[in-house]
Design an enzyme around this catalytic site. Structure first.
Site, PDB file in Angstrom:
ATOM      1  N   ARG A 146      -4.521  44.937 -26.238  1.00  9.80           N
ATOM      2  CA  ARG A 146      -4.218  44.286 -27.499  1.00  9.80           C
ATOM      3  C   ARG A 146      -5.544  44.000 -28.211  1.00  9.80           C
ATOM      4  O   ARG A 146      -6.595  43.890 -27.578  1.00  9.80           O
ATOM      5  CB  ARG A 146      -3.461  42.979 -27.272  1.00  9.80           C
ATOM      6  CG  ARG A 146      -2.148  43.145 -26.510  1.00  9.80           C
ATOM      7  CD  ARG A 146      -1.501  41.796 -26.255  1.00  9.80           C
ATOM      8  NE  ARG A 146      -0.207  41.907 -25.575  1.00  9.80           N
ATOM      9  CZ  ARG A 146      -0.027  41.803 -24.266  1.00  9.80           C
ATOM     10  NH1 ARG A 146      -1.078  41.551 -23.470  1.00  9.80           N
ATOM     11  NH2 ARG A 146       1.167  41.926 -23.730  1.00  9.80           N
ATOM     12  N   LYS A 171      -1.614  36.867 -23.611  1.00  2.45           N
ATOM     13  CA  LYS A 171      -0.324  36.581 -24.235  1.00  2.45           C
ATOM     14  C   LYS A 171       0.596  35.715 -23.378  1.00  2.45           C
ATOM     15  O   LYS A 171       1.286  34.853 -23.882  1.00  2.45           O
ATOM     16  CB  LYS A 171       0.370  37.902 -24.579  1.00  2.45           C
ATOM     17  CG  LYS A 171       1.628  37.712 -25.428  1.00  2.45           C
ATOM     18  CD  LYS A 171       2.156  39.034 -25.914  1.00  2.45           C
ATOM     19  CE  LYS A 171       3.369  38.836 -26.809  1.00  2.45           C
ATOM     20  NZ  LYS A 171       3.922  40.112 -27.302  1.00  2.45           N
ATOM     21  N   HIS A 248      -2.556  48.396 -33.949  1.00  2.00           N
ATOM     22  CA  HIS A 248      -1.867  48.044 -32.708  1.00  2.00           C
ATOM     23  C   HIS A 248      -1.101  49.234 -32.138  1.00  2.00           C
ATOM     24  O   HIS A 248      -0.806  49.282 -30.944  1.00  2.00           O
ATOM     25  CB  HIS A 248      -0.905  46.878 -32.956  1.00  2.00           C
ATOM     26  CG  HIS A 248      -0.285  46.323 -31.717  1.00  2.00           C
ATOM     27  ND1 HIS A 248      -0.997  45.671 -30.743  1.00  2.00           N
ATOM     28  CD2 HIS A 248       1.012  46.338 -31.286  1.00  2.00           C
ATOM     29  CE1 HIS A 248      -0.192  45.293 -29.767  1.00  2.00           C
ATOM     30  NE2 HIS A 248       1.038  45.695 -30.065  1.00  2.00           N
ATOM     31  N   ARG A 251      -2.262  51.143 -28.972  1.00  5.43           N
ATOM     32  CA  ARG A 251      -1.781  50.675 -27.662  1.00  5.43           C
ATOM     33  C   ARG A 251      -0.447  51.334 -27.315  1.00  5.43           C
ATOM     34  O   ARG A 251      -0.251  51.795 -26.183  1.00  5.43           O
ATOM     35  CB  ARG A 251      -1.653  49.156 -27.703  1.00  5.43           C
ATOM     36  CG  ARG A 251      -0.951  48.503 -26.521  1.00  5.43           C
ATOM     37  CD  ARG A 251      -0.999  46.993 -26.709  1.00  5.43           C
ATOM     38  NE  ARG A 251       0.022  46.278 -25.961  1.00  5.43           N
ATOM     39  CZ  ARG A 251      -0.119  45.842 -24.717  1.00  5.43           C
ATOM     40  NH1 ARG A 251      -1.235  46.097 -24.052  1.00  5.43           N
ATOM     41  NH2 ARG A 251       0.837  45.163 -24.123  1.00  5.43           N
ATOM     42  N   HIS A 282       2.738  43.365 -19.783  1.00  2.00           N
ATOM     43  CA  HIS A 282       4.084  42.980 -20.226  1.00  2.00           C
ATOM     44  C   HIS A 282       4.658  41.940 -19.280  1.00  2.00           C
ATOM     45  O   HIS A 282       4.379  41.945 -18.078  1.00  2.00           O
ATOM     46  CB  HIS A 282       5.012  44.190 -20.274  1.00  2.00           C
ATOM     47  CG  HIS A 282       4.733  45.105 -21.427  1.00  2.00           C
ATOM     48  ND1 HIS A 282       5.212  46.392 -21.501  1.00  2.00           N
ATOM     49  CD2 HIS A 282       4.014  44.911 -22.562  1.00  2.00           C
ATOM     50  CE1 HIS A 282       4.811  46.949 -22.628  1.00  2.00           C
ATOM     51  NE2 HIS A 282       4.090  46.078 -23.288  1.00  2.00           N
ATOM     52  N   TYR A 291       9.447  52.645 -24.349  1.00  7.45           N
ATOM     53  CA  TYR A 291       8.624  53.826 -24.583  1.00  7.45           C
ATOM     54  C   TYR A 291       9.276  55.115 -24.090  1.00  7.45           C
ATOM     55  O   TYR A 291       8.861  56.204 -24.474  1.00  7.45           O
ATOM     56  CB  TYR A 291       7.265  53.661 -23.885  1.00  7.45           C
ATOM     57  CG  TYR A 291       6.424  52.539 -24.438  1.00  7.45           C
ATOM     58  CD1 TYR A 291       6.084  52.504 -25.786  1.00  7.45           C
ATOM     59  CD2 TYR A 291       5.972  51.524 -23.622  1.00  7.45           C
ATOM     60  CE1 TYR A 291       5.317  51.480 -26.299  1.00  7.45           C
ATOM     61  CE2 TYR A 291       5.193  50.492 -24.120  1.00  7.45           C
ATOM     62  CZ  TYR A 291       4.866  50.469 -25.462  1.00  7.45           C
ATOM     63  OH  TYR A 291       4.106  49.448 -25.967  1.00  7.45           O
TER      64      TYR A 291
END
Length: 316
Positions: A146, A171, A248, A251, A282, A291
């Site tokens: 990130r 995060k 972003h 990523r 994550h 994805y």
């Protein structure tokens, strides 16, 4: 237990499980303006919830955030016996589908990293040099970081000998180790001497990526340069996707390209998904599974893999 106490306990529970939950906590506390915080959870009415959600208008992103915040709270309250029912409306408008991220092609990545394009893109940013810009973009794509993770790296977080980056408490309040490949390792090894020429601070807590005066990179400065770079590289949005490809999305491109490569290699993608999820930082697999259906190329590789399985080849 009062509604106010139940909310505070829920906030502490979420944060104890690794979520920052700052926005959710603020929304739940704001909900107390619409309901009696000294009353019980079961005393809350659907009318009060709708007032908090601002009526029955179509679901904006802010309304969606409010809905998910109180929905999560009531699931928790019911599971703990603090509530016996949910006052949430049963016909809440559907959330508009999220616009899928833009996946850069390898050719587009080469255009973004073109030295001449990088130099032209930040002509107005005197302190932000092209070498730092290139290194930042390669960290976003090459390590799937990130923006805040890449710009927050300190010299102590970069182990060139082991080719490992330490990403600290980002995060989800979690730190993680990110192994990097030899190419990105070489990029960082070449960048370090350039950094020293600028007589920047060399302490372990000094930021890896800085302006020429040693200050931390500002997101506004970098974003302006990236917008210019994208135009110079002639990269535009696609039908059905984002109109303006983002920084972003580098990523996201890393994740999709990794999955595509695994499919081509015949790897066990389902087994590797948790590995990719951990690598990206994550909180769960749901953020990574998206994805799997991101690009036609990835779907083609999955179809070829399934065809081989049906024909008695390698396991799917």
């Amino acid at each position: 237990m009062t509604l106010r106490d139940a909310i505070e306990q829920y906030v502490l529970w979420r944060q104890a499980h690794g979520a920052k939950f700052t926005t959710g906590a603020n929304l739940l506390r704001h909900f107390l303006r619409y309901a009696d915080g000294d009353g019980t959870c079961d005393a809350v009415t659907t009318t009060q919830v709708l007032a908090f959600l601002a009526g029955r208008r179509s679901l904006s992103r802010h309304r969606e955030n409010k809905y998910y915040a109180i929905a999560g709270f009531w699931r928790h309250a019911i599971s703990r016996g603090d509530a016996t029912r949910s006052p949430l409306p049963t016909n809440e408008p559907k959330s508009p589908p999220r616009t899928p991220p833009y996946i850069y092609s390898h050719n587009e990545l080469r255009r973004l990293l073109d030295p001449a394009a990088l130099e032209r893109s930040r002509l107005g940013a005197v302190q932000f040099d092209a070498a730092t810009f290139r290194t930042l973009l390669l960290l976003l794509y090459g390590a799937g970081l990130r923006f805040c993770e890449a710009t927050g790296l300190t010299l102590a977080d970069v182990d060139l000998a082991e080719r490992v980056l330490t990403i600290r408490a980002t995060k989800f309040y979690k730190s993680r180790l990110v192994p990097i490949g030899p190419q990105l390792g070489t990029v960082l090894a070449n960048y370090m001497p350039r950094r020293r020429y600028g007589e920047l601070a060399h302490g372990e807590t000094s930021f890896l990526l800085t302006n020429q005066d040693g200050t931390r990179l500002a997101s506004s400065t970098v974003q302006t340069a990236f917008d210019a770079l994208r135009r110079i590289a002639a990269i535009h949005g696609m039908a059905g996707g984002r109109q303006i490809p983002r920084m972003h999305d580098l990523r996201h491109s890393f994740a999709v390209h990794s999955l595509t490569a695994w499919y081509r290699q015949g790897a066990d993608v389902q087994r590797l998904l948790p590995v990719l999820s951990t690598y990206l930082g994550h909180s769960d697999l749901e953020g990574t599974k998206v994805y799997l259906s991101m690009t036609p190329e990835l779907l083609q590789q999955a179809s070829l893999r399934f065809a081989r399985y049906v024909q008695g080849g390698q396991d799917a």
